[in-house]
Design an enzyme around this catalytic site. Structure first.
Site, PDB file in Angstrom:
ATOM      1  CB  SER A 113      -1.195   0.015   1.195  1.00 24.38           C
ATOM      2  OG  SER A 113      -1.888   1.061   1.336  1.00 24.38           O
ATOM      3  CG  ASP A 155      -3.703   3.711  -0.672  1.00 23.24           C
ATOM      4  OD1 ASP A 155      -4.228   3.275  -1.801  1.00 23.24           O
ATOM      5  OD2 ASP A 155      -3.754   3.249   0.513  1.00 23.24           O
ATOM      6  CG  ASP A 212      -3.414  -1.005  -1.712  1.00 20.17           C
ATOM      7  OD1 ASP A 212      -3.496   0.325  -1.484  1.00 20.17           O
ATOM      8  OD2 ASP A 212      -3.884  -2.235  -1.099  1.00 20.17           O
ATOM      9  CG  ASP A 235      -6.872  -0.017   0.031  1.00 16.58           C
ATOM     10  OD1 ASP A 235      -5.961   0.823  -0.191  1.00 16.58           O
ATOM     11  OD2 ASP A 235      -6.734  -1.201   0.876  1.00 16.58           O
TER      12      ASP A 235
END
Length: 463
Positions: free
Chosen positions: A98, A240, A242, A244
């Site tokens: 992340s 961010d 990734d 999510d």
């Protein structure tokens, strides 16, 4: 036998070569197979230099355990969620750290239907990863596949494109959000709406030349905010690594604090689903509860953390759940969090209200100013919480222990809890329209904690 050090509360995160490597990734894939007994598992990865080898090791661990693998390649965590459900897989694993620095990596895992693993399942995978391996004689298959086109259609179906007015926006991909955003935007444009986009850091960059993919950091705000002003955009979005989580900037380039984004997305959700249930975390609540009530919805509080929010979504039938940390959950997205759906909903909300984002936020801030999350290092967190509870118990009109300690008074409220991932006490304070009192309450609580270190909320210029 203890779980490997990289196993946290609900995902895997560690430093490459220290707590996580290809051997651990292989063993984790095999452990996932042993504990979950899946037939097919979806595997995706972010753009970190270490991710391809770690992903291949996970795939090898699964296959050596007789599990078939669907490799979706470079993708965001939510694309793994979607693909797991779309392909009818028994589970999914994405390789990502992340927003962590480049020398970190990790994994996020789900079961069938993209439901989160239970605490027991996750702990058992950790224990099995640290134990002896048992390979099978049958080798599973591996096929490369993509669900991105179907994913993009599904997301666009979640808004009313007829109501969307011409929109100008700035997007800062930071990590792997760029390709998925392009797919969603292309699909949106086929439905008619005119959307102009200024792209920043759009191509996935394994070298992180523009910094680690963490838009929460104040030093990263100017890049998106300045671009919004230069483009005369209605809003900006940064993700961010990734994607999510997503973060918003208003038309003046100002960062929009997460608790107000939750209320705005709740309003947008209720515009399409009147009288529905909205989930929120217990840190900052009054503004969200007011907005939900004014728009005919029902508020429900959940403990902080994706596993708790997702469970609450399923238990209550809520259509949307939001955390001030920028995780947003949707019933029509397997009750999972998405960083891509929120910008679609924000564009729709601004089109419906015909107001500037800064105006919507200013109204909420005036009614319910908040401190944002303040972090403190203290000698004994549990004792500190108990002492503060004793100090204010006689004045409080309501005391909750949903997540740490929440105490409400006639004109103000605070939540104080231990971090799930760090040795910190986290404080959030809110008032009813009184920023001066807000500053005083923050000061008083800080004095009572006797912190050895104070970290001001990264998204606030002051307390």
């Amino acid at each position: 036998m203890l779980s490997p050090a990289c196993f946290g509360s609900y995902d895997i995160r560690g430093k490459i070569g220290h707590t996580i490597d290809t051997d651990l990734a292989f063993r984790t894939g095999a452990a996932f197979a042993s504990v979950m007994q899946p037939k097919t598992v979806v595997v995706g990865r972010d753009c970190r230099p270490s991710s391809p080898k770690l992903a291949q090791a996970v795939i090898n661990g699964l296959r050596r355990s007789g599990v078939d693998v669907i490799d979706i390649g470079l993708s965001g965590t939510e694309e793994m969620y979607f693909a797991t459900d779309h392909f009818g897989a028994s589970g999914g694993i994405t390789i990502t750290a992340s927003h962590n620095p480049i020398d970190y990596n990790g994994m996020k895992m789900v079961a069938e239907g993209s439901r989160p693993l239970t605490d027991v399942e996750f702990r058992q995978i950790g224990l099995t990863t640290g134990g002896p391996m048992h390979a099978t004689e049958q080798i599973g298959t591996c096929v490369e596949a993509s669900a991105r086109a179907t994913y993009a259609n599904h997301l666009v179906d979640m808004i009313d494109t007829v109501r969307l007015r011409p929109t100008r926006m700035v997007v800062n991909a930071c990590g792997v959000a760029g390709p998925a955003f392009d797919a969603v935007l292309d699909t949106l444009r086929t439905r008619g709406p005119k959307v102009e986009v200024t792209r920043l850091n759009h191509e996935p960059d394994p070298a992180f030349r523009n910094g680690i993919p963490n838009p929460m950091l104040p030093e990263q705000h100017a890049a998106t905010g300045d671009a919004v002003v230069a483009a005369r955009a209605q809003f900006g979005v940064a993700w961010d690594g990734d994607f999510d989580r997503c973060f918003f900037f208003d038309e003046t380039g100002a960062f929009v604090d997460g608790e107000y984004v939750v209320a705005l997305l709740a309003q947008a959700a209720l515009a399409r689903h009147p009288a529905a249930t909205i989930i929120h975390d217990p840190r900052i609540v009054w503004n969200t509860q007011r907005v939900v009530s004014e728009h005919g919805g029902v508020s429900h509080q959940s403990k902080t953390g994706h596993a708790y929010l997702k469970a609450a979504m399923r238990e209550t039938g809520a259509i949307y759940g939001g955390e001030m940390s920028a995780h947003h959950y949707f019933s029509s997205f397997m009750n999972c969090d998405s960083g891509m759906i929120p910008w679609l909903m924000m564009a729709e909300l601004l089109s419906i209200t015909r107001m500037h984002l800064s105006q919507l936020v200013a109204e909420m801030k005036a009614l319910h100013p908040s401190s944002g999350e303040l972090n403190f290092t203290v000698t004994d967190p549990e004792t500190t919480i108990a002492q503060i509870k004793a100090r204010y118990l006689g004045q409080a009109v309501d005391v909750e222990n949903c997540d740490g300690l929440s105490m409400s008074f006639e004109t103000w409220r605070f939540n104080l809890r231990c971090s799930n991932t760090e040795s910190l006490l986290r404080l959030n304070v809110e008032t009813r329209g009184d920023p001066v009192a807000l500053a005083q309450h923050v000061h008083d609580l800080t004095e009572l904690m006797h912190p050895t270190e104070t970290v001001i909320a990264p998204t606030r210029r002051s307390a």
